[in-house]
Design an enzyme around this catalytic site. Structure first.
Site, mmCIF file in Angstrom:
data_model
loop_
_atom_site.group_PDB
_atom_site.id
_atom_site.type_symbol
_atom_site.label_atom_id
_atom_site.label_comp_id
_atom_site.label_asym_id
_atom_site.label_seq_id
_atom_site.Cartn_x
_atom_site.Cartn_y
_atom_site.Cartn_z
ATOM 1 N N HIS A 179 0.844 -1.192 0.000
ATOM 2 C CA HIS A 179 0.000 0.000 0.000
ATOM 3 C C HIS A 179 0.878 1.241 0.000
ATOM 4 O O HIS A 179 2.085 1.159 0.193
ATOM 5 C CB HIS A 179 -0.929 0.007 1.235
ATOM 6 C CG HIS A 179 -0.187 -0.026 2.529
ATOM 7 N ND1 HIS A 179 -0.161 -1.133 3.350
ATOM 8 C CD2 HIS A 179 0.595 0.899 3.132
ATOM 9 C CE1 HIS A 179 0.589 -0.881 4.396
ATOM 10 N NE2 HIS A 179 1.065 0.347 4.299
HETATM 11 C C1 T46 Z 1 2.766 0.522 6.930
HETATM 12 C C2 T46 Z 1 3.598 -0.683 7.106
HETATM 13 C C3 T46 Z 1 5.063 -0.386 7.199
HETATM 14 C C4 T46 Z 1 -4.076 -1.001 13.664
HETATM 15 O O1 T46 Z 1 -5.172 -1.240 14.193
HETATM 16 N N1 T46 Z 1 -3.355 0.079 14.065
HETATM 17 C C5 T46 Z 1 -2.149 0.378 13.522
HETATM 18 O O2 T46 Z 1 -1.514 1.372 13.919
HETATM 19 C C6 T46 Z 1 -1.641 -0.470 12.485
HETATM 20 C C7 T46 Z 1 -0.296 -0.160 11.831
HETATM 21 C C8 T46 Z 1 -2.385 -1.539 12.079
HETATM 22 N N2 T46 Z 1 -3.584 -1.796 12.665
HETATM 23 C C9 T46 Z 1 -4.351 -2.986 12.259
HETATM 24 C C10 T46 Z 1 -4.935 -2.909 10.873
HETATM 25 C C11 T46 Z 1 -4.951 -4.361 10.423
HETATM 26 O O3 T46 Z 1 -6.121 -4.980 10.904
HETATM 27 O O4 T46 Z 1 -3.458 -4.097 12.254
HETATM 28 C C12 T46 Z 1 -3.771 -4.979 11.178
HETATM 29 C C13 T46 Z 1 -2.554 -5.198 10.287
HETATM 30 O O5 T46 Z 1 -2.253 -3.972 9.579
HETATM 31 P P1 T46 Z 1 -1.733 -3.949 8.107
HETATM 32 O O6 T46 Z 1 -2.269 -5.083 7.339
HETATM 33 O O7 T46 Z 1 -1.949 -2.572 7.543
HETATM 34 O O8 T46 Z 1 -0.150 -4.192 8.339
HETATM 35 P P2 T46 Z 1 1.058 -4.074 7.311
HETATM 36 O O9 T46 Z 1 2.207 -4.746 7.933
HETATM 37 O O10 T46 Z 1 0.656 -4.515 5.946
HETATM 38 O O11 T46 Z 1 1.357 -2.490 7.212
HETATM 39 C C14 T46 Z 1 1.824 -1.796 8.346
HETATM 40 C C15 T46 Z 1 1.079 -0.468 8.511
HETATM 41 O O12 T46 Z 1 -0.324 -0.718 8.567
HETATM 42 C C16 T46 Z 1 1.355 0.475 7.360
HETATM 43 O O13 T46 Z 1 0.885 1.772 7.677
HETATM 44 O O14 T46 Z 1 3.185 1.485 6.313
HETATM 45 O O15 T46 Z 1 3.221 -1.518 8.212
#
Ligand code: T46
Length: 139
Positions: free
Chosen positions: A57
């Site tokens: 993303h």
């Molecule tokens: C990014 C990369 C480097 C939350 O509730 N609060 C938070 O602050 C974050 C970061 C995530 N979440 C929840 C949202 C999803 O249900 O945790 C779950 C996993 O998040 P996501 O699939 O977005 O994780 P990544 O590893 O794909 O991405 C993360 C960050 O979301 C993103 O901003 O830049 O790490």
């Protein structure tokens, strides 16, 4: 042709290491060369399963500093014009991502702890999760 913003929006940051005979200590503080924003959120990614690719993303506005404080991983960066892969394998070096850069995290070592300092609280509306939408935004 429009130019990308890879060099303005991403850069590697080397942190000062305060070491003595006991070991090392690195400080990350608001609004410094290392962290050029006010930190509003800290999260870390660990226990990543083999072969997993995370991220996929971009963000409209968020500024983030990613540091592998243990182990290693690769960060694939894409500004819509140019792509590059950076390796994070030291607690004394991070990558700064400021604004709309498509990013993926991959090749996690089993012990990797990826620490992320962010300029804002979690806001799903700041995510661009569709690659074609991302390209429209940056072109
Ligand atoms: C990014 C990369 C480097 C939350 O509730 N609060 C938070 O602050 C974050 C970061 C995530 N979440 C929840 C949202 C999803 O249900 O945790 C779950 C996993 O998040 P996501 O699939 O977005 O994780 P990544 O590893 O794909 O991405 C993360 C960050 O979301 C993103 O901003 O830049 O790490």
């Amino acid at each position: 042709m429009k130019q990308g913003q890879m060099s303005q929006r991403t850069r590697m940051v080397d942190f000062l290491v305060k070491g003595d005979e006991r070991g090392a200590l690195t400080v990350l503080e608001n609004a410094t060369d290392s962290v050029p924003f006010a930190i509003k959120r800290v999260y870390y990614i660990w226990g990543t399963q083999p072969g997993v690719v995370r991220g996929k993303h971009g963000h409209y506005k968020l500024c983030q500093l990613l540091v592998s404080v243990c182990g290693s991983c690769d960060i694939a960066l894409d500004d819509g014009f140019e792509k590059k892969l950076v390796r994070l394998d030291s607690p004394s070096r991070g990558v700064l991502i400021d604004g709309p850069i498509w990013h993926e995290m991959l090749n996690f070592s089993p012990d990797c702890v990826l620490l992320v300092l962010a300029s804002d609280v979690y806001n799903e509306a700041d995510y661009i999760r569709d690659y074609d939408r991302f390209l429209e935004e940056v072109h």
